[in-house]
Write a protein that holds these residues in place. Structure first.
Motif, PDB file in Angstrom:
ATOM      1  N   LEU A 158     -11.089  -2.200   8.244  1.00 14.55           N
ATOM      2  CA  LEU A 158     -10.390  -3.387   8.725  1.00 14.55           C
ATOM      3  C   LEU A 158     -11.389  -4.446   9.189  1.00 14.55           C
ATOM      4  O   LEU A 158     -11.278  -5.631   8.838  1.00 14.55           O
ATOM      5  N   ALA A 165     -13.176  -5.935   6.297  1.00  9.59           N
ATOM      6  CA  ALA A 165     -12.352  -6.955   5.636  1.00  9.59           C
ATOM      7  C   ALA A 165     -12.446  -8.286   6.364  1.00  9.59           C
ATOM      8  O   ALA A 165     -12.489  -9.357   5.732  1.00  9.59           O
ATOM      9  N   ARG A 168      -9.521  -7.520   0.171  1.00 11.36           N
ATOM     10  CA  ARG A 168      -8.261  -6.835  -0.164  1.00 11.36           C
ATOM     11  C   ARG A 168      -8.503  -5.351  -0.383  1.00 11.36           C
ATOM     12  O   ARG A 168      -7.710  -4.512   0.068  1.00 11.36           O
ATOM     13  N   LEU A 179      -8.898  -3.770   3.014  1.00 12.07           N
ATOM     14  CA  LEU A 179      -7.619  -3.742   3.726  1.00 12.07           C
ATOM     15  C   LEU A 179      -6.696  -2.666   3.164  1.00 12.07           C
ATOM     16  O   LEU A 179      -5.982  -2.000   3.922  1.00 12.07           O
ATOM     17  N   ASP A 180      -6.714  -2.475   1.851  1.00  9.18           N
ATOM     18  CA  ASP A 180      -5.872  -1.430   1.267  1.00  9.18           C
ATOM     19  C   ASP A 180      -6.290  -0.048   1.779  1.00  9.18           C
ATOM     20  O   ASP A 180      -5.443   0.811   2.049  1.00  9.18           O
ATOM     21  N   LEU A 214      -5.059   0.281   5.388  1.00  8.72           N
ATOM     22  CA  LEU A 214      -3.634   0.584   5.468  1.00  8.72           C
ATOM     23  C   LEU A 214      -3.359   2.052   5.166  1.00  8.72           C
ATOM     24  O   LEU A 214      -2.458   2.654   5.751  1.00  8.72           O
ATOM     25  N   ALA A 269      -3.762  -4.019  11.012  1.00 12.04           N
ATOM     26  CA  ALA A 269      -4.041  -3.888   9.583  1.00 12.04           C
ATOM     27  C   ALA A 269      -2.955  -4.558   8.760  1.00 12.04           C
ATOM     28  O   ALA A 269      -3.233  -5.285   7.793  1.00 12.04           O
ATOM     29  N   TRP A 270      -1.707  -4.347   9.133  1.00  9.64           N
ATOM     30  CA  TRP A 270      -0.598  -4.964   8.397  1.00  9.64           C
ATOM     31  C   TRP A 270      -0.574  -6.476   8.608  1.00  9.64           C
ATOM     32  O   TRP A 270      -0.276  -7.235   7.678  1.00  9.64           O
ATOM     33  N   SER A 301      -3.439  -7.947   6.569  1.00  3.83           N
ATOM     34  CA  SER A 301      -3.099  -7.823   5.157  1.00  3.83           C
ATOM     35  C   SER A 301      -2.072  -8.875   4.755  1.00  3.83           C
ATOM     36  O   SER A 301      -2.185  -9.501   3.692  1.00  3.83           O
ATOM     37  N   ALA A 313      -2.645 -11.891   2.093  1.00  5.28           N
ATOM     38  CA  ALA A 313      -1.720 -12.045   0.968  1.00  5.28           C
ATOM     39  C   ALA A 313      -1.141 -13.461   0.940  1.00  5.28           C
ATOM     40  O   ALA A 313      -0.999 -14.064  -0.134  1.00  5.28           O
ATOM     41  N   HIS A 329       4.366  -6.842   4.147  1.00  3.79           N
ATOM     42  CA  HIS A 329       3.409  -6.366   5.138  1.00  3.79           C
ATOM     43  C   HIS A 329       3.641  -6.985   6.509  1.00  3.79           C
ATOM     44  O   HIS A 329       3.418  -6.318   7.524  1.00  3.79           O
TER      45      HIS A 329
END
Length: 300
Positions: free
Chosen positions: A178, A181, A194, A197-198, A201, A210-211, A214, A218, A230
């Motif tokens: 995180l 990112a 990204r 971050l994936d 998550l 994190a959400w 993200s 996005a 998210h």
């Protein structure tokens, strides 16, 4: 006694994309607010990455526990006293725990460059002593200090070093991804951000930050379906966080849901009116067209 704290929630400021549907005349003021909030986020993250709370996740051996706590107490009272205590303790055999406390003391004083050096030296010492995972944790703290000091390239390298040392799966690894990112976004490497971050998550699915981040990424890359999904998860996990409410409104207004945006921004203002997120939400509300008046048929 931990060497590394779990991440706590802190806002990501809104950004200029929102102006596509809002009043463009506030660009300079909005960008200044976003920059100030981003700096506050980085500084708080670096402080949280240092040992200040005993959650038991990363134990300190008994022989080091008492001086380690004493060193932290000195640093909390005065960063300068903490540095002096840590330096003496290092000479007296405090190992990488002394360097960890030294990094913490520097971070308390917002002296980010020497904090990075102390954490990195501690990481090297831990690895030489056969403790690569402890070294990884110190590399991660160095990364947070570098990010707080405005050096995202250095932060990325330190986070990469932490991950290369083999952190175990779970929350801890997720948090490093995180933070990595965050550094990559600052470097405008959104594709790599990204990817991290994936992983975050997957490794830390209960972390609302994190959400939130993200969803924000996005939105910035135009993936609005992903952003909506998210941010909904972030709201589910942390409905009482003003930063989450702010971003919920940002995404809603860009997907033509002014009613949801109005409710989310109003919630952000109610939750934390004096915070950067609350002020940003209030500013956005002032630029949102008034809700249409109910017709007689609707009011019955």
């Amino acid at each position: 006694m931990p060497l590394l704290l779990p991440l706590l929630l802190l806002a990501q400021a809104y950004d200029p994309e929102i102006e596509a549907v809002m009043n463009r005349s506030a660009r300079r003021r909005q960008e200044a607010a976003a920059e100030a909030q981003s700096q506050a986020h980085s500084q708080a993250q670096a402080t949280r990455a240092t040992p200040a709370r005993a959650d038991g996740r990363i134990p300190v051996p008994e022989k080091f526990a008492a001086p380690f706590q004493a060193c932290l107490d000195e640093a909390n009272q005065s960063p300068e006293k903490g540095v002096a205590f840590a330096e003496k303790w290092r000479i007296d055999g405090g190992s990488f725990y002394a360097r960890n406390c030294m990094g913490y003391a520097y971070a308390r004083g917002e002296r980010w460059t020497p904090a990075v050096v102390a954490f990195e030296q501690g990481a090297d010492e831990a690895e030489r002593g056969g403790e690569p995972v402890q070294g990884a944790r110190l590399w991660a703290q160095a990364g947070n200090a570098a990010l707080a000091g405005g050096n995202p390239a250095k932060a990325r390298d330190d986070f990469d070093a932490a991950l290369a040392r083999g952190l175990p799966d779970g929350l801890e690894k997720g948090e490093v991804h995180l933070d990595r990112a965050r550094a990559l976004v600052a470097l405008d490497d959104r594709s790599s951000a990204r990817q991290s971050l994936d992983v975050a998550l997957e490794q830390a699915p209960q972390d609302p930050l994190a959400w939130l981040l993200s969803a924000t990424l996005a939105r910035r890359t135009g993936e609005m379906v992903l952003a909506q999904a998210h941010i909904a998860r972030a709201v589910q996990l942390s409905a009482d966080d003003a930063s989450v409410a702010l971003e919920e409104g940002n995404i809603a207004v860009l997907t033509d849901h002014d009613d949801i945006a109005r409710a989310a921004w109003s919630r952000a203002v109610k939750l934390a009116p004096a915070s950067p997120a609350g002020k940003a939400a209030a500013d956005n509300l002032s630029r949102l067209p008034a809700a249409p008046a109910a017709t007689p048929a609707q009011s019955r």
